[in-house]
Design an enzyme around this catalytic site. Structure first.
Site: not given
Ligand code: GTR
Length: 374
Positions: A210, A214, A301, A352
């Site tokens: 996540s 990035k 998401w 996720h």
């Molecule tokens: C979320 C965010 C995502 C992702 C995620 C994470 O809230 O919107 O872009 O980075 O967190 O890091 O688990």
């Protein structure tokens, strides 16, 4: 629809002066650095320094007998000082006892609380299955990104921003954000690997989930010392194409996390089509090295389709360099990894998260393409 989306993307092989990039030399000499620069200016910002001159590695501890004798543990402090103070990134490594030296390694950029990547192995979590990584003949390394920069918007006072940013001058709109700082921190771990004879610094994969994903991508894009870059569920501002993306948008991410990207990135909220780059170009910067992008089927998401599309669209750069990219143009079924090219991809069934399933697929891919080279 998908065809229109593809047609609207900037071309990684068209230089800004209109030159069509047709050879590996033109890619390396002109376009690669141009794209890095575009991401610095418009997306992640610019780190004010590379390796700090006075940086030191302090061996805090080294012990055997971990994981029923299958691993040794090393704890190393990466100690740094700048005009605004000093800081420490603590790096943990489990090195397989039996494996031939030097050992290929996976570096996890840990974005979660300590129990998800417990260096004492009291709590075992799928997020960092270090025992299984060691079992498969890799060293498992990890640092927590809060050591580099706490994940909060504080006007860039704490972490490495506070230590290294020029004092008493206004912050330029392309100054590094927090993702840029974390990526910089991962490169400092690589500086350490280069000094450790147990670690094969030519065989390191940088892995993140996540926001960590990035970060792994921005790190692997810039720092060509990493042999493999792994993005798990990185979504917006990571592996997912921004133009036409479902789920999280630039507006969403820049509002919820105003410290992650550089200030310039905010000017593209709601105007993704004006960006001079899109995320397939970030992926293409990893070429000709190994890249792995993983999605999760319920992670709307992050938008798996946009993550896969970026892999497809990074393909022309891999092909120019004589390699196959992801090797398919339609998304595979869940749990059917694509491993034949230099870009690995899978969609795991589920939510996720970073799981054992994901890790084993990264290692399958590394066994096939990275270990095979050794
Ligand atoms: C979320 C965010 C995502 C992702 C995620 C994470 O809230 O919107 O872009 O980075 O967190 O890091 O688990």
């Amino acid at each position: 629809m998908e065809n229109n989306r593809r047609a609207a993307l900037p071309d990684p092989l068209l230089a800004s002066d209109g030159t069509r990039i047709q050879t590996p030399e033109q890619w390396a000499g002109i376009r690669r650095s141009e794209i890095v620069e575009l991401f610095r200016k418009h997306v992640y910002g610019r780190a004010p320094l590379d390796r700090p001159e006075n940086m030191k590695f302090v061996a805090v501890e080294e012990s055997t007998g971990w994981m029923e004798g299958k691993a040794m543990r090393k704890t190393v402090d990466i100690v740094m000082e700048g005009p605004g103070g000093s800081g420490v990134i603590r790096l943990y490594l489990f090195v397989p006892t039996e494996a031939r030296r030097p050992v290929p390694t996976f570096l996890l950029i840990c974005n979660r609380r300590a129990e998800n990547a417990d260096p004492d192995r009291q709590v075992l979590s799928q997020f960092w299955p270090a025992e299984q990584i060691v079992e498969r003949g890799y060293a498992a390394a990890m640092f927590n990104l809060k050591d580099v920069d706490p994940d909060k918007y504080d006007g860039f006072k704490d972490g490495v921003h506070g230590i290294f940013d020029p004092q008493d001058v206004p912050r330029p709109p392309d100054a590094w954000g927090t993702l840029g700082a974390w990526a910089w921190g991962a490169s400092r771990a690589m500086d350490y690997f280069e000094t450790d004879p147990d670690i094969d610094h030519t065989g390191v994969g940088v892995v993140g989930q996540s926001r960590g994903g990035k970060t792994a991508l921005w790190c692997g894009a810039q720092d060509e010392r990493f042999a493999m870059t792994v993005s798990n569920d990185s979504g917006c501002g990571g592996a997912a194409i921004s133009r036409g993306k479902q789920g999280e948008t630039l507006q969403n991410i820049n509002t919820s996390f105003p410290h992650w990207f550089c200030e310039n990135f905010k000017s593209y909220n709601g105007r993704e089509e004006e960006l001079p780059v899109d995320q397939h170009m970030l992926l293409s910067l990893v070429a000709p090295r190994l890249l792995y992008v993983a999605s999760a089927s319920e992670d709307t998401w992050a938008d798996p389709a946009s993550e896969f599309l970026a892999c497809v669209e990074a393909g022309p750069v891999y092909r120019l360099l004589g390699l196959e990219g992801v090797g398919a143009s339609t998304m595979p079924e869940p749990d059917s990894p694509l491993h034949q090219g230099s870009i690995g991809y899978h969609v795991r069934t589920g939510k996720h998260n970073l799981t054992e399933y994901d890790w084993h697929r990264f290692m399958d891919f590394a066994d096939r393409h990275m270990k095979a080279r050794a």
